[in-house]
Design an enzyme around this catalytic site. Structure first.
Site, PDB file in Angstrom:
ATOM      1  N   GLU A 248      46.631 123.316 -55.192  1.00  0.00           N
ATOM      2  CA  GLU A 248      45.523 122.102 -54.474  1.00  0.00           C
ATOM      3  C   GLU A 248      44.864 121.565 -55.324  1.00  0.00           C
ATOM      4  OE1 GLU A 248      42.603 123.905 -51.276  1.00  0.00           O
ATOM      5  OE2 GLU A 248      42.288 121.958 -50.771  1.00  0.00           O
TER       6      GLU A 248
ATOM      7  N   SER B 195      38.027 128.022 -43.597  1.00  0.00           N
ATOM      8  CA  SER B 195      36.506 127.720 -43.821  1.00  0.00           C
ATOM      9  C   SER B 195      36.492 129.098 -42.605  1.00  0.00           C
ATOM     10  CB  SER B 195      35.933 126.254 -44.196  1.00  0.00           C
ATOM     11  OG  SER B 195      36.676 125.893 -45.388  1.00  0.00           O
TER      12      SER B 195
ATOM     13  N   GLY C 134      44.373 127.385 -41.388  1.00  0.00           N
ATOM     14  CA  GLY C 134      42.697 128.394 -41.195  1.00  0.00           C
ATOM     15  C   GLY C 134      41.974 129.205 -42.530  1.00  0.00           C
TER      16      GLY C 134
END
Lengths: 376, 398
Positions: free
Chosen positions: B244, B129, B127
């Protein structure tokens, strides 16, 4: 897998770096470029005295047994100074061909000189219409008694105007583009039947056209069987050019970045503009790609000949050519008008970077070569 | 300097290959290679197999169920997994929230959440963007107001990948609206079954349901679900984003896609010959393959530096841009390889169980869709333009 340098390699790099930094200022380069030799004979002597010209040769021939990595380290530093000396041409290419093809007597006679720098050699492979194809050879070689006689024209022989010996590819059999029938000859440029037209090159160096009119040549290797060695040694030279380009690109990126941080327009340094920031990042990315490929090329350069080695060296030259031209053009654009002047050192880096792609294959040539071998 | 793997690394690669050969279910590999739809159950099945081997969470510390692999081993594992057609792991639990919990979470949180991720009991989604906060993530507005032992959460998240399967979501929420952008943000773990949460599908341009909108309407979240300190969530977010980015170059996946491209170009024809023998097309493949070779070398340089203890920094941003552009270039060629047969839209043929007539080939229906789907690569995980901003700031200091 390991990308670290050994202690000896680090020392070699530092030696080359120091030498270039101390000996090669912009003014000195200009002076050397305009001299008769077209390079600094003094710097050439220093390369020999410090043993750098002996690095790639086998120990039993008076060298240090250096590999593609050592060549890469030296060439990168020479690239940082956009040095004019024909190191690749004499030491790596001519030296490599003699090491691979020469008889014991020929090695004895020539390699000690090349390794010490006392003999500067050149290599004449290109012709008027060869367009990077090393098998495109129209210059003829005919045997007359025990002598070989050469006829034809070889083109753009970098360092050929000052060379003590020139290695010439000539055809004794077969058709223009056959790989079979190509031989290599040692030619004394001062002997009868040899004339040279010397010219400056766009990147500040010097070279010549070589006209052979019943000139004598001494056979190097076997008659008609030189192509494989030429192609293999050209691969080592390609790796060296990749490294030189990376050195030059690194400096040009630094110069451009520095300019973005100091040049003011509209009341701010121009490096504050995002459009220029992203273009600068793209230049650095191109440099990173080229660096990776130059390392790959250096690691493969001295491997045994194979289709894979050739393909990867083509890939390296392709990627480096593309990156070199990109960095050259972008650096000029990001600088604006100042980079259009002869007085600006960046302009000379840009010229060398573009001209590197005109030695031993441009991006089209290597793209075609890579595509031809593409495996499913 | 040596670009070859050591004998130990080669032995490890063989072990990985053997495992994949034995354990990767053929139907899952086929779905991945042909771009067919993956069911939730497919992901779970593969995850259980990896977990049983102890290879589901290689990046975690050993005491939490990870491995002692170095960066080179992790790289080999990723490469080989992609080459054999293993599905890309859904990263939100194992590779995103877990590293944050391990780094910033309480002992209690580690004990509770990590085993549930390993066992597959929890499926996490992200959660981050919001409709008004994309590349400018720090402008997010979802509010969490402290009320006794709870936070009351109101707002909306979007682009929530596979949120339709998830039972947990980790969220960046605003806990101090007065503070400057990054300062008032906190990192909250939220049970998707909590009343007030609504998940709505977003259908992407290829017709697929991969992403969702998640709405929060007075959602009560226990205070112990806060990770790290209140208003310090940006630290977690930044840490997670670096994690990431390193995997985003996707070299292994691009190499697999390149092999697929060559297979497709061998089957598709032009002028009565396989397309791969067409000079123009072949040259385009060659060009991308050389770019990929450079990106792979750059990856190996970063991996090798990481095994010497270096921390991959902004250079992974350069690689993210390069890697995603390469992957997109491959999908572009795959689409072009079909010629006019890129046009038919046949979602039913993307179903692995489909047993009707195949219009062209088993690989064909996915190619144009996948080309459009892969446009996301240069947008997510920090758009490629954001990556360039990072390089500009962190490396070039502009």
């Amino acid at each position: 897998m390991d990308f670290k340098l050994t202690e000896e390699q680090q020392m070699l790099q530092e030696t080359a770096e120091r030498l270039v930094r101390d000996a090669y200022t912009f003014t000195k380069r200009e002076h050397a470029s305009k001299s008769e030799a077209g390079f600094s004979t003094e710097f050439w002597k220093q390369l020999g005295e410090l043993g750098l010209t002996a690095i790639p040769f086998p120990e039993e021939l008076g060298g240090f047994g250096g590999s593609g990595i050592e060549n890469m380290l030296i060439m990168q530093e020479l690239g940082k100074g956009i040095c004019l000396e024909p190191f690749m041409e004499s030491v790596i290419l001519a030296g490599g061909l003699i090491t691979q093809l020469g008889s014991e007597a020929q090695k004895e006679e020539l390699l000690a000189g090349i390794a010490s720098g006392e003999l500067q050699a050149a290599v004449a492979l290109d012709e008027l219409h060869s367009h990077y194809d090393l098998s495109h050879v129209t210059t003829t070689a005919t045997q007359q008694g025990s002598d070989w006689v050469l006829n034809g024209r070889k083109g753009v022989v970098i360092g050929g105007h000052t060379a003590g010996k020139i290695l010439v590819s000539a055809r004794n059999a077969g058709d223009t583009c056959d790989q079979q029938g190509i031989s290599l000859f040692i030619v004394d440029p001062n002997s009868a039947g040899v004339t040279r037209r010397t010219y400056a090159t766009v990147d500040g160096r010097k070279g010549c056209e070589l006209f052979l009119d019943n000139a004598k040549g001494e056979l190097l290797g076997t008659a008609g069987g030189a192509y494989d060695a030429i192609s293999y040694q050209a691969g080592r030279a390609i790796a060296a050019l990749c490294a030189e380009a990376v050195g030059a690109m690194r400096v040009l990126c630094d110069i451009t970045l520095d300019y973005l941080k100091t040049r003011k327009q509209f009341g701010v340094v121009i490096g504050k503009f995002q459009v220029l920031q992203h273009r600068m990042v793209d230049m650095v990315s191109a440099l990173e790609r080229a660096t990776s490929m130059a390392i790959l090329a250096a690691c493969l350069a001295d491997d045994e000949d194979s289709a894979e080695r050739s393909a990867k060296l083509s890939a390296a030259k392709f990627m480096v050519n593309r990156a070199a031209r990109y960095v050259a053009e972008e650096s000029i654009q990001l600088h604006g008008g100042i980079a259009m002047t002869w007085e600006y050192s960046g302009a000379h880096y840009a010229k060398r970077l573009v001209m590197i792609s005109h030695q031993l294959g441009d991006d089209d040539h290597h793209l075609e070569a890579y595509a031809a071998q593409l495996s499913a | 300097m040596d670009i070859h793997f050591t004998p130990e690394q080669l032995a490890f690669r063989d072990e990985v290959r053997e495992f994949l050969k034995q354990e990767l279910p053929a139907d899952i590999a086929a779905k991945v290679k042909l771009g067919k739809h993956m069911a939730k159950e497919d992901h779970e099945r593969w995850q259980k197999i990896l977990s049983a081997k102890g290879w589901y969470a290689p990046g975690w510390p050993v005491e939490h169920g990870g491995t002692d692999w170095g960066p080179v081993e992790k790289h080999i594992f990723d490469e080989e997994s992609a080459a054999y057609g293993a599905p890309r792991l859904v990263p939100f639990g194992v590779n995103m929230v877990a590293p944050v919990i391990i780094k910033f979470g309480s002992e209690e949180q580690k004990r509770h959440y990590l085993p549930r991720i390993l066992s597959g009991e929890d499926w996490w989604c992200q959660g981050y963007s919001e409709p008004g906060a994309g590349s400018d993530l720090a402008s997010l507005k979802t509010r969490a107001v402290r009320d006794g032992d709870h936070y009351i959460v109101n707002g909306q998240k979007t682009w929530t990948t596979l949120g339709q399967h998830a039972n947990w979501i980790f969220c960046l929420v605003r806990t101090d609206p007065e503070a400057q952008q990054q300062r008032g943000i906190s990192f909250l773990l939220i049970d998707m079954a909590t009343p007030g949460i609504t998940v709505r599908p977003i259908y992407t341009l290829d017709g697929d349901h991969e992403v969702n909108e998640v709405f929060f309407d007075d959602v009560k979240v226990p205070v112990e679900n806060l990770v790290g300190e209140e208003n310090k969530g940006w630290t977690c977010a930044k840490y997670l984003l670096t994690h990431e980015r390193t995997g985003l170059a996707g070299i292994g996946a691009s190499k697999a896609a390149m092999r697929h491209l060559k297979r497709v170009a061998t089957k598709q024809q032009k002028n009565g010959k396989p397309l791969i023998e067409d000079t123009l097309f072949r040259t385009q493949i060659a060009e991308v393959e050389m770019e990929l070779m450079a990106a792979e070398m750059s990856t190996l340089r970063i991996v090798a530096a990481a095994s010497e203890g270096g921390v991959p920094g902004a250079e992974s941003s350069i690689l993210k841009v390069q890697g995603t552009e390469i992957r997109q270039a491959i999908t572009n060629l795959l689409r072009k390889a079909l010629g006019p047969y890129a046009l038919p839209f046949l979602p039913e043929e993307l179903d692995y169980e489909y047993d009707g007539d195949v219009l062209l080939e088993d690989y064909s229906p996915a190619l144009a869709s996948s080309y459009f789907n892969m446009r996301k690569l240069s947008i997510f995980g920090g758009s490629n333009e954001i990556q360039k901003n990072i390089v500009s700031k962190m490396i070039l200091e502009l």
